[in-house]
Design a protein around this motif. Structure first.
Motif, PDB file in Angstrom:
ATOM      1  N   THR A  37       5.919  19.897   1.853  1.00  0.00           N
ATOM      2  CA  THR A  37       5.761  19.235   3.148  1.00  0.00           C
ATOM      3  C   THR A  37       4.419  19.664   3.721  1.00  0.00           C
ATOM      4  OG1 THR A  37       6.951  21.071   4.213  1.00  0.00           O
ATOM      5  CG2 THR A  37       8.237  19.094   3.715  1.00  0.00           C
ATOM      6  N   ILE A  38       3.825  18.784   4.515  1.00  0.00           N
ATOM      7  CA  ILE A  38       2.582  19.130   5.199  1.00  0.00           C
ATOM      8  C   ILE A  38       2.735  18.818   6.688  1.00  0.00           C
ATOM      9  CG2 ILE A  38       1.137  18.697   3.176  1.00  0.00           C
ATOM     10  CD1 ILE A  38       0.329  16.027   4.659  1.00  0.00           C
ATOM     11  N   ALA A  39       1.963  19.509   7.510  1.00  0.00           N
ATOM     12  CA  ALA A  39       1.980  19.213   8.941  1.00  0.00           C
ATOM     13  C   ALA A  39       1.303  17.872   9.165  1.00  0.00           C
ATOM     14  CB  ALA A  39       1.248  20.310   9.706  1.00  0.00           C
ATOM     15  N   GLY A  40       1.874  17.065  10.046  1.00  0.00           N
ATOM     16  CA  GLY A  40       1.240  15.788  10.389  1.00  0.00           C
ATOM     17  C   GLY A  40       1.504  14.711   9.357  1.00  0.00           C
ATOM     18  N   ARG A  41       0.433  14.083   8.874  1.00  0.00           N
ATOM     19  CA  ARG A  41       0.555  12.897   8.032  1.00  0.00           C
ATOM     20  C   ARG A  41      -0.335  13.035   6.803  1.00  0.00           C
ATOM     21  NH1 ARG A  41       2.844   9.986  11.822  1.00  0.00           N
ATOM     22  NH2 ARG A  41       1.765  11.267  13.331  1.00  0.00           N
ATOM     23  N   TYR A  48      13.956  17.076  -1.954  1.00  0.00           N
ATOM     24  CA  TYR A  48      13.338  17.912  -0.930  1.00  0.00           C
ATOM     25  C   TYR A  48      14.470  18.518  -0.123  1.00  0.00           C
ATOM     26  CZ  TYR A  48       8.996  15.585  -2.174  1.00  0.00           C
ATOM     27  OH  TYR A  48       7.903  15.120  -2.864  1.00  0.00           O
ATOM     28  N   ARG A  49      14.523  19.862  -0.095  1.00  0.00           N
ATOM     29  CA  ARG A  49      15.669  20.526   0.515  1.00  0.00           C
ATOM     30  C   ARG A  49      15.506  20.710   2.019  1.00  0.00           C
ATOM     31  NH1 ARG A  49      19.420  19.300  -2.920  1.00  0.00           N
ATOM     32  NH2 ARG A  49      18.864  19.856  -5.041  1.00  0.00           N
ATOM     33  N   ARG A  50      16.627  20.595   2.684  1.00  0.00           N
ATOM     34  CA  ARG A  50      16.718  20.815   4.123  1.00  0.00           C
ATOM     35  C   ARG A  50      16.079  22.142   4.529  1.00  0.00           C
ATOM     36  NH1 ARG A  50      16.668  19.502   9.191  1.00  0.00           N
ATOM     37  NH2 ARG A  50      17.495  21.173  10.455  1.00  0.00           N
ATOM     38  N   GLU A  51      16.380  23.193   3.752  1.00  0.00           N
ATOM     39  CA  GLU A  51      15.923  24.544   4.117  1.00  0.00           C
ATOM     40  C   GLU A  51      14.393  24.604   4.191  1.00  0.00           C
ATOM     41  OE1 GLU A  51      18.127  23.870   1.641  1.00  0.00           O
ATOM     42  OE2 GLU A  51      19.909  24.463   2.796  1.00  0.00           O
ATOM     43  N   ASP A  52      13.726  23.953   3.239  1.00  0.00           N
ATOM     44  CA  ASP A  52      12.255  23.992   3.211  1.00  0.00           C
ATOM     45  C   ASP A  52      11.666  23.264   4.419  1.00  0.00           C
ATOM     46  OD1 ASP A  52      12.415  25.369   0.832  1.00  0.00           O
ATOM     47  OD2 ASP A  52      12.265  23.559  -0.397  1.00  0.00           O
ATOM     48  N   ALA A  53      12.208  22.093   4.717  1.00  0.00           N
ATOM     49  CA  ALA A  53      11.722  21.324   5.866  1.00  0.00           C
ATOM     50  C   ALA A  53      11.973  22.097   7.161  1.00  0.00           C
ATOM     51  CB  ALA A  53      12.412  19.962   5.920  1.00  0.00           C
ATOM     52  N   ASP A  54      13.156  22.672   7.234  1.00  0.00           N
ATOM     53  CA  ASP A  54      13.550  23.425   8.427  1.00  0.00           C
ATOM     54  C   ASP A  54      12.611  24.610   8.672  1.00  0.00           C
ATOM     55  OD1 ASP A  54      15.441  23.950  10.564  1.00  0.00           O
ATOM     56  OD2 ASP A  54      16.036  25.707   9.377  1.00  0.00           O
ATOM     57  N   HIS A  97       9.555  25.008   7.622  1.00  0.00           N
ATOM     58  CA  HIS A  97       8.216  24.533   7.982  1.00  0.00           C
ATOM     59  C   HIS A  97       8.165  24.103   9.457  1.00  0.00           C
ATOM     60  CE1 HIS A  97       4.476  22.048   6.607  1.00  0.00           C
ATOM     61  NE2 HIS A  97       4.219  22.837   7.631  1.00  0.00           N
ATOM     62  N   LEU A  98       9.209  23.365   9.871  1.00  0.00           N
ATOM     63  CA  LEU A  98       9.263  22.905  11.268  1.00  0.00           C
ATOM     64  C   LEU A  98       9.346  24.086  12.233  1.00  0.00           C
ATOM     65  CD1 LEU A  98      11.694  19.895  10.780  1.00  0.00           C
ATOM     66  CD2 LEU A  98       9.349  19.735  11.651  1.00  0.00           C
TER      67      LEU A  98
END
Ligand code: GTQ
Ligand code: FE2
Length: 341
Positions: free
Chosen positions: A202-206, A220-226, A228-229
């Motif tokens: 995942t990357i910040a923004g676009r 793409y796992r929930r944990e990784d996105a979480d 990062h956010l």
């Protein structure tokens, strides 16, 4: 009537008979100063969709021909076509306990965002991808895919496809796999292992990079996105932070046609508009969005559409919104616009 008017009327009738249209009468409806999507801002509440999906599990088997137990989002602006927006298919898919949906492939690409349930995997070209709530699973165009529920309960997820876009391009092909299900590797989630050491998921923004190929990472796992956010929100203190799921090899959007984001809200997000259509899926929390000046209140499992170039802002004390959009296509041809308001 003057001779002049009569001659003109005859001329227009002759044009129509010759299958020709005079541009000068339709210029303004074709070359609009800005996009005029026929789709309207709309929200489908989980409280309405979920009981209907449960009834579908009781009443309708998943079989060859029908292929999937899917309730598609029908935008009321599109004259009954089963699309969420002019370019995007959005839907709620339901798979009952110990059911499986047959293997097939099609040129339209798809993403799955898991809402509820356990014990399901989607096999993508032989790689069985386990699905848990909050995970994103890719089934790129022309990849064989089938869904299998090994659990004792139902599973529900959001489907996003570029189907209307591929249909507009007259590029839809579809094929059934010769057997009901495709064989899969014994070890699940092989794409995750294969790309464990490559670039960020995942990357910040676009994303700025473009890639005509889909991401080789399929889950793409929930944990990784979480994580990062949480990091972004902590660093910036912003009321809205957004990440994009990206191809770990190239940093491009996950599919050549679809970008996937997660947005975390902790207050009043900024107003913006962008060209191309977007579908939002509420993963966590309650709040509301103002779309084209209209307020839409939402809660987990709700889905809503923001048509091209329509202003939108999100508000919530604490929520995560998943979204898909068609920006990779607009970017690939150099016409993507996004504007803070
Ligand atoms: O799960 O393969 O919502 O083929 C629409 C078409 C889901 C699927 C949809 C599909 C699928
Ligand atoms: Fe499919």
């Amino acid at each position: 009537m003057t001779t002049e008017t009569v001659r003109l009327d005859e001329f227009y009738a002759d044009l129509a008979r010759a299958d020709l249209a005079p541009l000068w009468n339709i210029t303004e409806q074709l070359l609009t100063p800005q996009p005029r999507p026929r789709a309207v801002p709309w929200l489908w509440p989980a409280s309405v969709m979920r009981p209907l999906a449960e009834r579908a599990i009781e009443l309708v088997p998943v079989e060859r021909g029908g292929e999937r137990r899917v309730l598609s989002l029908v935008n009321p602006g599109l004259g009954g076509r089963p699309y969420a927006a002019g370019t995007l298919w959005g839907a709620l898919q339901a798979l009952g306990p110990h059911e499986s949906a047959p293997a097939h492939r099609h040129t339209p690409g798809a993403i799955r965002f898991v809402l509820d349930g356990r014990g399901v995997f989607t096999t993508v070209d032989g790689d069985a991808c386990d699905m848990r709530p909050g995970d994103l699973v890719l089934t790129p165009g022309w990849a064989w895919h089938d869904h299998t529920n090994t659990g004792d309960g139902p599973m529900f997820w959001f489907d996003g496809l570029d189907l209307p876009m591929i249909e507009a391009l007259d590029g839809v092909f579809f094929e059934e796999f010769p057997a009901l299900n495709q064989p899969h590797q014994e070890r699940h989630n092989q794409s995750e292992d294969a790309y464990a050491e490559s670039g960020p998921r995942t990357i910040a923004g676009r994303a700025e990079r473009l890639d005509p190929r889909p991401s080789p990472l399929l889950v793409y796992r929930r944990e990784d996105a979480d994580a990062h956010l949480a990091r972004l929100a902590g660093e910036t203190g912003a009321a809205q932070v957004s990440i994009e799921y990206t191809n770990p090899r190239t940093g491009a959007s996950v599919l050549p046609t679809l970008a996937c984001h997660m947005h975390r809200l902790s207050g009043d997000g900024p107003a913006a508009r962008q060209s191309g259509n977007q579908i939002f899926v509420v993963y966590r929390g309650r709040g509301h969005s103002v779309i084209d000046g209209r307020r839409f209140d939402w809660e987990p499992g709700d889905m809503f559409v923001v048509p091209s170039w329509v202003p939108v802002e999100h508000h919530s004390p604490d929520a995560d919104l998943f979204s898909i959009d068609d920006s990779p296509v607009l970017r690939a041809i150099g016409i993507f616009r996004r504007e803070a308001l």
